[in-house]
Design an enzyme around this catalytic site. Structure first.
Site, PDB file in Angstrom:
ATOM      1  CB  SER A   8       0.931   1.854   3.033  1.00 41.92           C
ATOM      2  OG  SER A   8      -0.362   2.419   3.010  1.00 41.92           O
ATOM      3  CG  HIS A  31       1.973   3.840  -0.965  1.00 38.49           C
ATOM      4  ND1 HIS A  31       2.256   3.937  -2.310  1.00 38.49           N
ATOM      5  CD2 HIS A  31       0.692   3.397  -0.880  1.00 38.49           C
ATOM      6  CE1 HIS A  31       1.204   3.546  -3.010  1.00 38.49           C
ATOM      7  NE2 HIS A  31       0.227   3.244  -2.161  1.00 38.49           N
ATOM      8  CG  ASP A  33      -2.811   3.872   0.231  1.00 41.48           C
ATOM      9  OD1 ASP A  33      -2.554   3.759  -0.981  1.00 41.48           O
ATOM     10  OD2 ASP A  33      -2.386   3.084   1.085  1.00 41.48           O
ATOM     11  CG  MET A  35      -8.518   5.157  -0.124  1.00 39.32           C
ATOM     12  SD  MET A  35      -8.858   3.697   0.906  1.00 39.32           S
ATOM     13  CE  MET A  35      -7.244   2.908   0.911  1.00 39.32           C
ATOM     14  CG  HIS A  64      -2.410   4.421  -4.723  1.00 38.91           C
ATOM     15  ND1 HIS A  64      -2.599   3.183  -4.129  1.00 38.91           N
ATOM     16  CD2 HIS A  64      -3.103   4.373  -5.895  1.00 38.91           C
ATOM     17  CE1 HIS A  64      -3.365   2.445  -4.909  1.00 38.91           C
ATOM     18  NE2 HIS A  64      -3.692   3.148  -5.969  1.00 38.91           N
ATOM     19  CG  MET A  66      -6.715   3.832  -4.504  1.00 36.12           C
ATOM     20  SD  MET A  66      -6.505   2.646  -3.152  1.00 36.12           S
ATOM     21  CE  MET A  66      -5.447   3.609  -2.080  1.00 36.12           C
ATOM     22  CG  MET A 135      -4.156  -1.669  -6.695  1.00 37.09           C
ATOM     23  SD  MET A 135      -3.362  -1.009  -5.200  1.00 37.09           S
ATOM     24  CE  MET A 135      -4.354  -1.768  -3.898  1.00 37.09           C
ATOM     25  CG  ASP A 171      -0.560  -0.889  -1.987  1.00 41.84           C
ATOM     26  OD1 ASP A 171      -0.527  -1.518  -0.915  1.00 41.84           O
ATOM     27  OD2 ASP A 171      -1.100   0.222  -2.112  1.00 41.84           O
TER      28      ASP A 171
END
Length: 214
Positions: A8, A31, A33, A35, A64, A66, A135, A171
């Site tokens: 990540s 990965h 992320d 956000m 991913h 979020m 998660m 994760d």
């Protein structure tokens, strides 16, 4: 199905992403992320950064989301070169439609569950998805401790999938000490951030994780 490691970049050096991506080039997944400071209490990167780093990723770019309203950004992440696009079940009012839009754009569709979200909510869309992300911490920040109940959720998801070709990704709080237990529970893709990028030798740490997956 072979087990795979997904570093990540949340724990990478954002001022040296190209360098850090080269260090983890032997990983099957990268990965990413995303956000928004609303769905989770942190803000990271968006599609422009994902597009910029895509050319430095040898394998699969696994994004991913979020974020609230992920449908608004499906086209942007397709244009960025995303292979797997994962949305949160908690953020999608019309989850089936969101999944179909992702797949219509030629990407693999993933669905993520927060720690307190039961796996039974996946049943209506289990035949439409390519990846399930469990998660194992509450999302928003790296470096958190693995929530033990996540192992039971992984087992539940594995049973629900049956013979379907769906990846089980985990994760949050993954380390060399608990990765084997997570894999044995049924995980097929292990996401690790600080456990990789904070290691004295990042390249060796990738190999250490891979050795647990044989």
């Amino acid at each position: 199905m072979n087990n795979m490691i997904a570093p990540s970049i949340l724990s990478a050096d954002f001022a040296n992403l190209e360098r850090d991506l080269k260090r983890v080039s032997e990983a099957e997944f990268i990965h990413v992320d995303v956000m928004d400071g609303s769905f989770v209490p942190n803000i990271t990167i968006g599609a422009p950064v994902a597009k910029a780093i895509r050319k430095h990723i040898k394998g699969i770019m696994d994004v991913h989301l979020m974020i609230q309203n992920p449908d608004m950004f499906i086209n942007d992440f397709k244009d960025a070169g995303t292979d797997y696009l994962t949305v949160h079940i908690e953020a999608c009012t019309h989850l089936h439609r969101t999944i179909q839009r992702i797949k219509e754009k030629g990407m693999k569709a993933g669905v993520s569950l927060n720690p307190a979200t039961p796996v039974c909510l996946l049943e209506p869309i289990i035949d439409d998805i390519d990846l399930i992300l469990i998660m194992s911490v509450n999302p928003g920040f790296g470096g958190q401790k693995f929530i033990p109940y996540s192992l039971e959720k992984i087992k539940q998801v594995k049973k629900m999938i049956g013979t379907r070709e769906i990846l089980i990704q985990v994760d949050g709080g993954v380390t060399l000490d608990n990765a084997k237990e997570i894999i044995d529970a049924g995980a097929t893709v292990i996401v690790a951030g600080s456990a990789i990028f904070n290691a004295p030798d990042v390249e060796q740490r990738i190999q250490d994780f891979k050795s647990l997956m044989l």
